[in-house]
Write an enzyme that holds these catalytic residues in place. Structure first.
Site, PDB file in Angstrom:
ATOM      1  N   LYS A  16       0.831  -1.211   0.000  1.00  0.00           N
ATOM      2  CA  LYS A  16       0.000   0.000   0.000  1.00  0.00           C
ATOM      3  C   LYS A  16       0.870   1.268   0.000  1.00  0.00           C
ATOM      4  CE  LYS A  16      -4.113  -2.172   0.940  1.00  0.00           C
ATOM      5  NZ  LYS A  16      -3.707  -3.563   0.779  1.00  0.00           N
TER       6      LYS A  16
HETATM    7  C1  LIG Z   1      -4.274  -4.703   0.132  1.00  0.00           C
HETATM    8  C2  LIG Z   1      -3.457  -5.944   0.063  1.00  0.00           C
HETATM    9  C3  LIG Z   1      -3.688  -6.945  -0.909  1.00  0.00           C
HETATM   10  C4  LIG Z   1      -4.808  -6.857  -1.911  1.00  0.00           C
HETATM   11  O1  LIG Z   1      -4.599  -5.896  -2.902  1.00  0.00           O
HETATM   12  P1  LIG Z   1      -5.796  -5.378  -3.827  1.00  0.00           P
HETATM   13  O2  LIG Z   1      -5.248  -4.263  -4.626  1.00  0.00           O
HETATM   14  O3  LIG Z   1      -6.869  -4.927  -2.868  1.00  0.00           O
HETATM   15  O4  LIG Z   1      -6.252  -6.524  -4.667  1.00  0.00           O
HETATM   16  C5  LIG Z   1      -2.840  -8.041  -0.939  1.00  0.00           C
HETATM   17  N1  LIG Z   1      -1.839  -8.177  -0.031  1.00  0.00           N
HETATM   18  C6  LIG Z   1      -1.602  -7.254   0.923  1.00  0.00           C
HETATM   19  C7  LIG Z   1      -0.502  -7.486   1.903  1.00  0.00           C
HETATM   20  C8  LIG Z   1      -2.390  -6.097   1.010  1.00  0.00           C
HETATM   21  O5  LIG Z   1      -2.141  -5.183   1.975  1.00  0.00           O
END
Ligand SMILES: *Cc1c(COP(=O)(O)O)cnc(C)c1O
Length: 497
Positions: A113
């Site tokens: 993120k």
């Molecule tokens: C948010 C997240 C995901 C999922 O990603 P999306 O873009 O919502 O599909 C996968 N792994 C981790 C560690 C995340 O924080």
């Protein structure tokens, strides 16, 4: 370039407006009107650039209402070695059999993120200057763990902004809680809510639509905004690392220019894999996009059958950031695959809202099958994969990335396809230390988080990243716990200080 809404193709806004608003008024998501292409010469030119310059070149094609100076200000403040523990921003680890692990967790919160939330505050404040000049932006976030912390780190002490995060009192991991309650910065507030993630989310939505709160804030020149993953300002930064990785693999002579690659993404809200699809549309040679899910496998079924049905049991898994039954960003993909048919999108997402289910037409189903391959695995298989990859290759995966590696293994067995493959790794293993420890070590676990981590470090000869280690000695600043009805009051109190 203009942006349309998935639920109203006729609507046209520029990127700054799309980023400030987040969601279009009629509930649609903003999508670029056309996808800018990268020529062969442009991709080859990227090979010799660093991440900041690659990011600049790609943003410049999407955010055409930003000046050169504005964009450089955004990318340089986000992607530097103060915020990331590597100058490369994202790293590529090479495993056996043509697999490249794209490590997207070198930022301040150790989850992918950060790749978007380190730049979003700059994109947002720059956009606000163009569209609603002079207003203070107050970000509200409901989080189940990763997003809240990444947003706090992104917005902390950014002039012209403040951020309030709400998390479910008992719904986040001990490390995630420590990360948030020890958050530094003068414009941040963190509060636990007696309830689950849905209560937090509903509470935040209620604040956004509360006319009384809106009027009070407007009187103080404050505008509420959101940092959640449907904002175009979070999606655009994710396209960059796929393009950048392709260029890097060419530069490193791992692939030749023009050679196709597969991309595997551990998926929840469908943002990360959608960004890979956009990279493909821009001209990056991609063979298959492989969508990996945990036991919450609504997307696996959708891609394989064309029926999206959220009426199913919800599982709490060891990969909690993928525990999701409504993948919001799928709406953008379907808008493109229907030839930008907003009527169909309204029909399908209306049905999703009223009955929890929709079925796409034969044409879209065929396109889904050509572009994607989908698979899923449960917690036992996830942990077995962590153990296997560690034992055979001495590489320690987190629980989310392990789902991707396992599903890729299934793909390869099912298809025999040996195209070189980029596997997105979305979190550092120490963020989910208990499950990872269980996978490689088994047996009893110490209750204390840092004792457990010390044992995991010793057992795997790896190190916890510095930002997580630093939480050990940081003071807890935010101990508040409120009822969900009190969330509006918390926000008003904080913003009137
Ligand atoms: C948010 C997240 C995901 C999922 O990603 P999306 O873009 O919502 O599909 C996968 N792994 C981790 C560690 C995340 O924080």
């Amino acid at each position: 370039m203009n942006y349309a809404s998935t639920r109203n193709s006729a609507l046209k806004v520029q990127s700054a407006q799309a980023i400030v608003k987040g969601l279009s008024d009629e509930g649609g998501l903003y999508v670029p009107e056309s996808i800018p292409a990268l020529s062969k010469d442009e991709i080859l030119a990227l090979c010799d650039k660093n991440y900041v310059d690659r990011a600049y070149d790609i943003f410049a094609k999407f955010l055409t209402d930003f000046s050169t100076d504005e964009l450089r200000y955004c990318v340089e403040n986000a992607y530097n070695d103060k915020n990331f523990d590597t100058k490369n921003i994202a790293e590529i680890a090479k495993l056996k059999e043509g697999r490249y692990i794209l490590e997207l967790w070198h930022g301040p919160t150790c989850a992918f993120k950060d790749m978007a939330l380190q730049i979003l505050p700059y994109l947002l404040t720059t956009s606000a200057k163009k569209t609603v000049d002079g207003k203070q932006i107050a970000i509200l976030v409901a989080t189940s763990g990763d997003t809240g912390k990444a947003a706090l780190e992104g917005f902390k002490d950014v002039p012209g902004t403040s951020i309030s995060v709400f998390y479910p009192e008992d719904g986040v991991s001990p490390m995630q809680k420590r990360q948030m309650t020890t958050q530094e910065g003068n414009n941040v507030n963190v509060c636990a809510v007696k309830g689950n993630f849905d209560d937090c989310q509903n509470g935040v939505k209620a604040i956004f639509t509360d006319k009384d709160i809106e009027a009070k804030l407007a009187a103080n020149n404050v505008l509420l905004s959101s940092a959640n993953s449907i904002n175009w300002g979070r999606l655009a930064p994710q396209i960059i690392y796929y393009v950048s990785t392709y260029a890097q693999l060419v530069k490193d002579k791992e692939i030749e220019y023009g050679e196709k690659v597969n991309i595997v993404v551990p998926t929840g809200n469908f943002g990360n894999i959608l960004a890979a699809y956009y990279a493909k549309l821009m001209g990056i040679p991609v063979n298959k996009l492989i969508c990996a899910s945990n036991a919450n496998n609504v997307l696996t079924d959708f891609i394989n059958t064309g029926v999206y049905d959220r009426n199913r049991q919800f599982f709490t898994t060891v990969s909690p950031s993928m525990d999701i039954l409504i993948s919001s960003n799928l709406e953008r993909l379907l808008y493109h695959l229907t030839g930008e048919n907003d009527a169909l999108i309204n029909e399908w997402f209306g049905a999703l809202k009223s009955s929890g289910r929709y079925e796409v037409n034969a044409d879209v189903k065929k396109k889904l099958g050509e572009l994607f391959w989908a698979g899923c695995c449960d917690d036992t298989q996830t942990k077995a994969q962590i153990r296997k990859t560690f034992e055979e290759e001495h590489y320690l995966l987190d629980t989310h990335s392990a789902v991707a590696v396992k599903v890729y293994d299934d793909y390869r067995k099912a298809t025999g396809d040996d195209t070189k493959t980029i596997i997105a790794s979305t979190a550092n293993p120490y963020k989910f230390g208990r499950a990872v420890y269980d996978a490689v070590n088994g047996g009893d676990q110490p209750d204390d988080e840092f004792e457990l981590i010390a044992k995991l470090e010793a057992a795997t000869d790896t190190k916890m990243p510095a930002p997580l280690a630093a939480t050990k000695d940081k003071a807890v600043r935010f101990e508040g716990v409120v009822e969900k009805q009190q969330m509006g009051g918390v926000v008003l109190d904080f913003l009137s200080k």
